[in-house]
Design a protein around this motif. Structure first.
Motif, PDB file in Angstrom:
ATOM      1  N   CYS A 171       0.822  -0.828   0.040  1.00 32.57           N
ATOM      2  CA  CYS A 171       0.367   0.300  -0.281  1.00 32.57           C
ATOM      3  C   CYS A 171       0.905   1.426   0.020  1.00 32.57           C
ATOM      4  CB  CYS A 171      -0.776  -0.014   1.118  1.00 32.57           C
ATOM      5  SG  CYS A 171      -2.290  -1.611   1.300  1.00 32.57           S
ATOM      6  N   CYS A 189       2.425   3.083   3.109  1.00 30.93           N
ATOM      7  CA  CYS A 189       2.548   2.481   4.255  1.00 30.93           C
ATOM      8  C   CYS A 189       3.698   2.921   4.244  1.00 30.93           C
ATOM      9  CB  CYS A 189       2.036   1.151   4.139  1.00 30.93           C
ATOM     10  SG  CYS A 189       2.228  -0.170   5.567  1.00 30.93           S
ATOM     11  N   THR A 237       2.378  -8.612   7.047  1.00 36.00           N
ATOM     12  CA  THR A 237       1.028  -9.133   6.784  1.00 36.00           C
ATOM     13  C   THR A 237       1.135 -10.324   7.485  1.00 36.00           C
ATOM     14  OG1 THR A 237       0.212  -7.630   4.790  1.00 36.00           O
ATOM     15  CG2 THR A 237      -1.277 -10.436   5.452  1.00 36.00           C
ATOM     16  N   ASN A 282      -5.926  -8.935   7.691  1.00 40.61           N
ATOM     17  CA  ASN A 282      -5.960  -8.320   6.446  1.00 40.61           C
ATOM     18  C   ASN A 282      -7.612  -8.782   5.762  1.00 40.61           C
ATOM     19  OD1 ASN A 282      -4.424  -5.725   5.410  1.00 40.61           O
ATOM     20  ND2 ASN A 282      -3.517  -6.871   4.166  1.00 40.61           N
TER      21      ASN A 282
HETATM   22  S1  SF4 Z   1       1.447  -4.093   6.017  1.00 38.84           S
HETATM   23 FE1  SF4 Z   1      -0.365  -3.230   5.968  1.00 38.84          FE
HETATM   24  S2  SF4 Z   1      -0.496  -1.452   5.197  1.00 38.84           S
HETATM   25 FE2  SF4 Z   1       1.367  -2.270   5.321  1.00 38.84          FE
HETATM   26  S3  SF4 Z   1       1.798  -2.348   2.533  1.00 38.84           S
HETATM   27 FE3  SF4 Z   1       1.504  -4.101   4.004  1.00 38.84          FE
HETATM   28  S4  SF4 Z   1      -1.234  -4.732   3.639  1.00 38.84           S
HETATM   29 FE4  SF4 Z   1      -0.160  -2.117   3.235  1.00 38.84          FE
END
Ligand code: SF4
Length: 424
Positions: free
Chosen positions: A50, A53, A97, A127
């Motif tokens: 994302c 992030c 994740t 997620n």
């Molecule tokens: S940690 Fe969460 S917000 Fe960050 S890139 Fe991965 S899925 Fe997206």
């Protein structure tokens, strides 16, 4: 000019005359025997990166799962040899994740149970697109009891703007599944102050979150993290972030919404319903971090593992703790670290506060007087409670001072696996 002088004075007050306010290359870290500690496990793999992030993560590759698991197991051994059979007060699994390594997590948690004495809860970030019956069973089997779902929004346009790869229907289905599974508590993360977001859209998200039945809802603003790429993201280029006044109004709406619907505030952004246990990620005082980029706070010391996944794996394979940077914490820093997180909690227990700082501490008394003069807090007997106004402004102020440091450390640490120093 004034801010620079103030910042310098605060730093000097925190570190004392003999230490520089900087992170140094870490060698031979040894926390020594510990009676108890929290554990944090960082899983830095994401299938979708994302754009907003800032966390330490890389694109998920199946071939890295085995070596990363071995590295985590080795790191557990390294700590067992140093701290002994400590009581583990809680385990928090974040990322990245974590569910990308769901099978491996079961093995790591079993090893932790063998080596230490686990007494607390196991919390995990998830997620929506990874929630299904099979993964829920695996989480339950390995003893996870508090779950946070990173939903962010029920609005498909906003999900797309944020670069999330699911839609509102997937989010709603995942919430149903996770809520029916019998975890002690389910937290739903929502974001507000999104580019182009209207007040009506915020309320729509709040209503859908409320209807979902989540025990806890954490609604936090999309900070324009200086270290994230959000500002440069192609789709967001022409869209303006809501200004401070709009964000302030949105926060008030959110705060009042949850209180009117029977929730109580458990942190600046978090609201909990009823007596279910609170899901919290950041307020643990002492913890050891496992994984690439994980931080640890033990008595007198804060340190960070290398951010590079490859170097993390190499280091553990060679039987070494993968620590890259450290900062010694003076007594003063320990005190203000504690106070920082109590401000985040929005409740400050008076007994502990006076024991730690001393009831006759002039700085503390001045701070409390200021909070009262600016109508930011009220004395509630055993504790000092920040009100809605205090929660918003104080947290904003804290971030004004703290985010640039995080920005600097993370930027350097993401570029260089073992920096010699990070100065400010
Ligand atoms: S940690 Fe969460 S917000 Fe960050 S890139 Fe991965 S899925 Fe997206």
């Amino acid at each position: 000019m004034f801010t620079a002088l103030l910042t310098r004075a605060i730093r000097r007050r925190l570190v004392g005359p003999e230490q520089r306010f900087s992170f140094q290359a870490a060698k031979n870290i040894d926390p020594g025997p510990l009676e108890r500690t929290g554990l944090y496990i960082h899983i830095p793999f994401c299938k979708n990166l994302c754009p907003y992030c800032p966390y330490n993560k890389i694109r998920y590759e199946r071939k890295l799962a085995g070596p990363y698991l071995q590295a985590l197991l080795e790191e557990v051994e390294q700590y067992y040899n140093r701290i002994g059979k400590a009581e583990i007060t809680s385990i928090y699994i974040g990322g990245g994740t974590p569910t990308n390594l769901i099978d491996e997590l079961g093995t790591v948690l079993s090893r932790i149970r063998e080596r230490f004495h686990l007494v607390g809860d196991i919390c995990i970030e998830t997620n929506p697109e990874d929630i299904n019956g099979e993964n829920i069973d695996k989480l339950l089997q390995c003893g996870v009891n508090l779950v946070s779902l990173g939903g962010q929004s029920f609005n498909n346009r906003h999900l797309e703007l944020l670069g999330r790869s699911y839609d509102a229907a997937v989010l709603e289905r995942s919430l149903e599944l996770v809520l029916a599974a019998g975890f002690k508590s389910v937290n739903l993360d929502l974001m507000f102050a999104l580019p182009g977001q209207t007040a009506a859209e915020v309320e729509e998200d709040l209503n859908r979150a409320l209807l979902s039945g989540a025990n806890q809802i954490t609604a936090y603003p999309l900070f324009s993290f200086p270290y994230s790429t959000v500002g440069r993201y192609r789709r967001l280029k022409k869209v303006k972030m809501p200004n401070l006044a709009v964000r302030r109004k949105m926060y008030r709406t959110i705060h009042n919404f949850f209180l009117e619907h029977g929730f109580h505030r458990v942190s600046v952004w978090g609201f909990l319903q009823g007596e279910t246990p609170r899901y919290s990620s950041v307020t643990r005082e002492r913890y050891i971090g496992l994984g690439a980029g994980a931080g640890s706070h033990v008595p007198g010391l804060f340190y960070l593992n290398t951010f590079s996944v490859d170097r993390y794996i190499d280091s553990c394979r060679n039987g070494k703790l993968p620590v890259a940077l450290k900062m010694n914490f003076t007594k003063m820093m320990e005190l203000y670290y504690w106070l920082y997180w109590r401000f985040y909690d929005t409740y400050i227990p008076k007994k502990e506060l006076f024991i730690l700082f001393g009831g006759d501490n002039r700085e503390l008394q001045m701070l409390l007087r200021l909070l009262s003069a600016f109508k930011m807090a009220t004395d509630e007997g055993d504790e000092i409670a920040l009100n809605e106004r205090g929660s918003f402004w104080l947290h904003l102020l804290q971030n004004y001072f703290v985010l640039p440091y995080i920005n600097r450390i993370w930027t350097v640490a993401q570029k260089n696996p073992y920096p010699s120093e990070v100065d400010f």
